[in-house]
Scaffold this motif. Sequence first.
Motif, PDB file in Angstrom:
ATOM      1  N   UNK A 172      38.685  45.967  31.952  1.00 11.92           N
ATOM      2  CA  UNK A 172      39.153  44.658  32.416  1.00 11.92           C
ATOM      3  C   UNK A 172      39.945  44.797  33.707  1.00 11.92           C
ATOM      4  N   UNK A 173      40.880  45.733  33.727  1.00 17.76           N
ATOM      5  CA  UNK A 173      41.707  45.935  34.919  1.00 17.76           C
ATOM      6  C   UNK A 173      40.879  46.406  36.107  1.00 17.76           C
ATOM      7  N   UNK A 174      39.881  47.231  35.832  1.00 18.67           N
ATOM      8  CA  UNK A 174      38.998  47.707  36.893  1.00 18.67           C
ATOM      9  C   UNK A 174      38.199  46.554  37.501  1.00 18.67           C
ATOM     10  N   UNK A 175      37.688  45.692  36.649  1.00 18.85           N
ATOM     11  CA  UNK A 175      36.909  44.541  37.130  1.00 18.85           C
ATOM     12  C   UNK A 175      37.804  43.569  37.905  1.00 18.85           C
ATOM     13  N   UNK A 204      27.087  42.308  43.741  1.00 15.89           N
ATOM     14  CA  UNK A 204      25.975  42.582  42.818  1.00 15.89           C
ATOM     15  C   UNK A 204      26.296  43.765  41.910  1.00 15.89           C
ATOM     16  N   UNK A 205      26.872  44.816  42.474  1.00 14.95           N
ATOM     17  CA  UNK A 205      27.266  45.985  41.667  1.00 14.95           C
ATOM     18  C   UNK A 205      28.348  45.619  40.660  1.00 14.95           C
ATOM     19  N   UNK A 206      29.274  44.763  41.072  1.00 14.65           N
ATOM     20  CA  UNK A 206      30.335  44.315  40.177  1.00 14.65           C
ATOM     21  C   UNK A 206      29.762  43.494  39.025  1.00 14.65           C
ATOM     22  N   UNK A 207      28.802  42.630  39.309  1.00 16.10           N
ATOM     23  CA  UNK A 207      28.161  41.848  38.257  1.00 16.10           C
ATOM     24  C   UNK A 207      27.435  42.758  37.268  1.00 16.10           C
ATOM     25  N   UNK A 208      26.762  43.780  37.762  1.00 14.30           N
ATOM     26  CA  UNK A 208      26.079  44.730  36.882  1.00 14.30           C
ATOM     27  C   UNK A 208      27.081  45.463  35.999  1.00 14.30           C
ATOM     28  N   UNK A 209      28.153  45.964  36.605  1.00  9.09           N
ATOM     29  CA  UNK A 209      29.144  46.736  35.871  1.00  9.09           C
ATOM     30  C   UNK A 209      29.835  45.904  34.794  1.00  9.09           C
ATOM     31  N   UNK A 210      30.002  44.618  35.039  1.00  5.77           N
ATOM     32  CA  UNK A 210      30.677  43.755  34.075  1.00  5.77           C
ATOM     33  C   UNK A 210      29.715  43.121  33.075  1.00  5.77           C
ATOM     34  N   UNK A 267      40.533  44.315  39.503  1.00  4.47           N
ATOM     35  CA  UNK A 267      40.832  44.974  40.773  1.00  4.47           C
ATOM     36  C   UNK A 267      39.690  44.831  41.760  1.00  4.47           C
ATOM     37  N   UNK A 268      38.464  44.961  41.256  1.00  2.00           N
ATOM     38  CA  UNK A 268      37.286  44.777  42.112  1.00  2.00           C
ATOM     39  C   UNK A 268      37.183  43.338  42.601  1.00  2.00           C
ATOM     40  N   UNK A 269      37.520  42.391  41.737  1.00  2.04           N
ATOM     41  CA  UNK A 269      37.521  40.982  42.145  1.00  2.04           C
ATOM     42  C   UNK A 269      38.562  40.726  43.229  1.00  2.04           C
ATOM     43  N   UNK A 270      39.714  41.391  43.113  1.00  2.00           N
ATOM     44  CA  UNK A 270      40.756  41.242  44.136  1.00  2.00           C
ATOM     45  C   UNK A 270      40.248  41.721  45.491  1.00  2.00           C
TER      46      UNK A 270
END
Length: 104
Positions: free
Chosen positions: A69-72, A31-37, A74-77
């Motif tokens: 992009x790279x941060x997102x 959820x935090x990743x979706x918000x950040x992206x 990395x979070x997906x990984x």
Amino acid sequence: MSDLGALSYYLGIEVRQEKEALTLSQSAYASKLLERSGMAECKPRVTVMEERLNLTKASTAAKVDATLYRSIVGSLRYLVHTRSNSVFAVGYVIRFMEDPREDH
């Protein structure tokens, strides 16, 4: 050494221990990743990636913020630890880490 009780949360992974099962989840992290992206309002889908999606590095689209992009990515990984159905899609977007574009 002291007993801290049952493990419930570790490195962004929620742990639920039941008598017959151990469940790992990263729903809060996702959820935090979706918000950040900027995708918090997107509708959920059954498939992780569009079928037969053909992306290419040869694109005329505008560049995106490579650091974000790279941060997102990395979070997906990290997210694939509990969502193994996403491994292929995450691996696919990793191909564009060198030169990310808005639309491939």
